[in-house]
Design a protein around this motif. Sequence first.
Motif, short mmCIF file in Angstrom:
data_model
loop_
_atom_site.label_atom_id
_atom_site.label_comp_id
_atom_site.label_asym_id
_atom_site.label_seq_id
_atom_site.Cartn_x
_atom_site.Cartn_y
_atom_site.Cartn_z
N PHE A 56 0.83 -1.22 0.00
CA PHE A 56 0.00 0.00 0.00
C PHE A 56 0.86 1.26 0.00
O PHE A 56 0.54 2.23 -0.71
CB PHE A 56 -0.95 -0.01 1.20
N MET A 57 1.92 1.28 0.77
CA MET A 57 2.77 2.48 0.84
C MET A 57 3.47 2.76 -0.49
O MET A 57 3.51 3.90 -0.95
CB MET A 57 3.82 2.32 1.96
N THR A 58 3.98 1.72 -1.14
CA THR A 58 4.64 1.94 -2.44
C THR A 58 3.61 2.34 -3.50
O THR A 58 3.90 3.15 -4.38
CB THR A 58 5.40 0.68 -2.89
N GLY A 59 2.41 1.79 -3.40
CA GLY A 59 1.35 2.19 -4.32
C GLY A 59 0.98 3.65 -4.15
O GLY A 59 0.79 4.37 -5.14
N LEU A 60 0.87 4.10 -2.91
CA LEU A 60 0.58 5.51 -2.65
C LEU A 60 1.69 6.41 -3.18
O LEU A 60 1.43 7.45 -3.80
CB LEU A 60 0.38 5.74 -1.15
N GLN A 61 2.93 6.01 -2.95
CA GLN A 61 4.05 6.81 -3.45
C GLN A 61 4.03 6.91 -4.97
O GLN A 61 4.39 7.95 -5.53
CB GLN A 61 5.38 6.21 -2.96
N SER A 62 3.57 5.85 -5.63
CA SER A 62 3.56 5.85 -7.10
C SER A 62 2.55 6.84 -7.67
O SER A 62 2.66 7.24 -8.83
CB SER A 62 3.25 4.44 -7.62
N ILE A 63 1.56 7.25 -6.86
CA ILE A 63 0.60 8.26 -7.33
C ILE A 63 0.85 9.62 -6.67
O ILE A 63 0.00 10.50 -6.72
CB ILE A 63 -0.87 7.81 -7.09
N GLY A 64 2.01 9.76 -6.04
CA GLY A 64 2.41 11.06 -5.51
C GLY A 64 1.99 11.36 -4.09
O GLY A 64 2.09 12.50 -3.64
N VAL A 65 1.50 10.34 -3.35
CA VAL A 65 1.17 10.53 -1.94
C VAL A 65 2.41 10.21 -1.11
O VAL A 65 2.89 9.07 -1.14
CB VAL A 65 -0.01 9.63 -1.51
N ASP A 69 13.44 24.62 7.81
CA ASP A 69 12.23 25.18 8.40
C ASP A 69 10.96 24.76 7.65
O ASP A 69 9.86 25.18 7.99
CB ASP A 69 12.29 26.72 8.44
N PHE A 70 11.13 23.95 6.61
CA PHE A 70 9.98 23.54 5.78
C PHE A 70 9.43 22.21 6.27
O PHE A 70 10.16 21.24 6.45
CB PHE A 70 10.40 23.43 4.32
N GLN A 71 8.12 22.17 6.51
CA GLN A 71 7.45 20.96 6.99
C GLN A 71 6.74 20.23 5.86
O GLN A 71 6.08 20.85 5.04
CB GLN A 71 6.43 21.35 8.06
N ARG A 72 6.89 18.91 5.86
CA ARG A 72 6.11 18.07 4.95
C ARG A 72 5.32 17.08 5.78
O ARG A 72 5.82 16.54 6.76
CB ARG A 72 7.04 17.29 4.01
N LEU A 73 4.08 16.83 5.38
CA LEU A 73 3.26 15.82 6.03
C LEU A 73 3.27 14.55 5.19
O LEU A 73 3.12 14.61 3.97
CB LEU A 73 1.82 16.32 6.20
N VAL A 74 3.45 13.41 5.86
CA VAL A 74 3.51 12.13 5.14
C VAL A 74 2.65 11.10 5.87
O VAL A 74 2.41 11.19 7.08
CB VAL A 74 4.97 11.60 5.04
N VAL A 75 2.18 10.11 5.13
CA VAL A 75 1.47 8.98 5.72
C VAL A 75 2.50 8.11 6.44
O VAL A 75 3.53 7.75 5.87
CB VAL A 75 0.72 8.17 4.65
N ALA A 76 2.22 7.77 7.70
CA ALA A 76 3.19 7.04 8.51
C ALA A 76 2.55 5.78 9.10
O ALA A 76 1.47 5.35 8.66
CB ALA A 76 3.74 7.94 9.61
N ASP A 77 3.23 5.17 10.07
CA ASP A 77 2.75 3.98 10.78
C ASP A 77 2.62 2.81 9.80
O ASP A 77 3.62 2.35 9.27
CB ASP A 77 1.45 4.29 11.51
N GLU A 78 1.42 2.34 9.55
CA GLU A 78 1.20 1.21 8.64
C GLU A 78 -0.18 1.31 8.01
O GLU A 78 -1.06 2.01 8.50
CB GLU A 78 1.31 -0.13 9.38
N ILE A 79 -0.35 0.61 6.90
CA ILE A 79 -1.68 0.37 6.32
C ILE A 79 -1.78 -1.13 6.10
O ILE A 79 -1.02 -1.70 5.31
CB ILE A 79 -1.89 1.14 5.00
#
Length: 253
Positions: free
Chosen positions: A57-66, A187-197
């Motif tokens: 799931f994580m690699t799939g999300l990364q492939s669509i830019g998440v 000083d730049f913040q990025r939000l990312v999906v973490a933990d697990e799916i």
Amino acid sequence: MARRKKIYEGKAKILYEGPEPGTLVQYFKDDATAFNAEKKAVIEGKGVLNNRLSEFFMTGLQSIGVPTHFIKRLNMREQLIRQVEIIPLEVIVRNFAAGSMAKRLGMEEGAPLPRPIIEFSYKDDKLGDPLVPEEYIIAFGWASQQDLDDIVALALRVNDFMSGVMHGVGIKLIDFKIEIGRIWDNDFQRLVVADEISPDSCRLWDIETGQKLDKDVFRKDLGSLTDAYTEVARRLGVLPSNVTHRPRPTLIN
């Protein structure tokens, strides 16, 4: 081999210091818990399955830019991840009424919702991860209004991706929860999906039969949790070849 430094141990995973600064090794345990850890068991093979499924799931999300914290899978139970600052919220996305929502609102389990509904709960096991409104989140400084806007956008993108993938293999995505982390570049913040799916964090029902293929199997004693997770992995084409099965879980008093 040098002994690794343990950073944190939760109910289902252990985090170890990573090989490079800003990285961690995430180890998936076989422990299963429900009802805020009131019910516990060790179910052999569960960690292996969740590691592979979360990678998928994580690699799939990364492939669509998440963006996610995932870097690569290291072995059957471990993956290399970016170290993030976890926002203390569980982000819950619901497509159908189930679980606590159905109970709170007196709705029939499986009733479709008019649109995806996003809820937030405060991550604290001792408090039972209570639902919190956006006003609380902003007032207590857990996240800003801009953070919340970005989190909702991320959650909806995850939902679109997950719903489509699951529908393609005959599974209905009832709901799921994710965690969001901050990564700082100066000083730049990025939000990312973490933990697990994984099926630990989703409700997954077979489209045709309504069979549950998620942790509700364990919560409600509906059969073998490993068999349910294995079926999800099989349909998605990510089934590890050497997952071991155990006829009965080992219960922990």
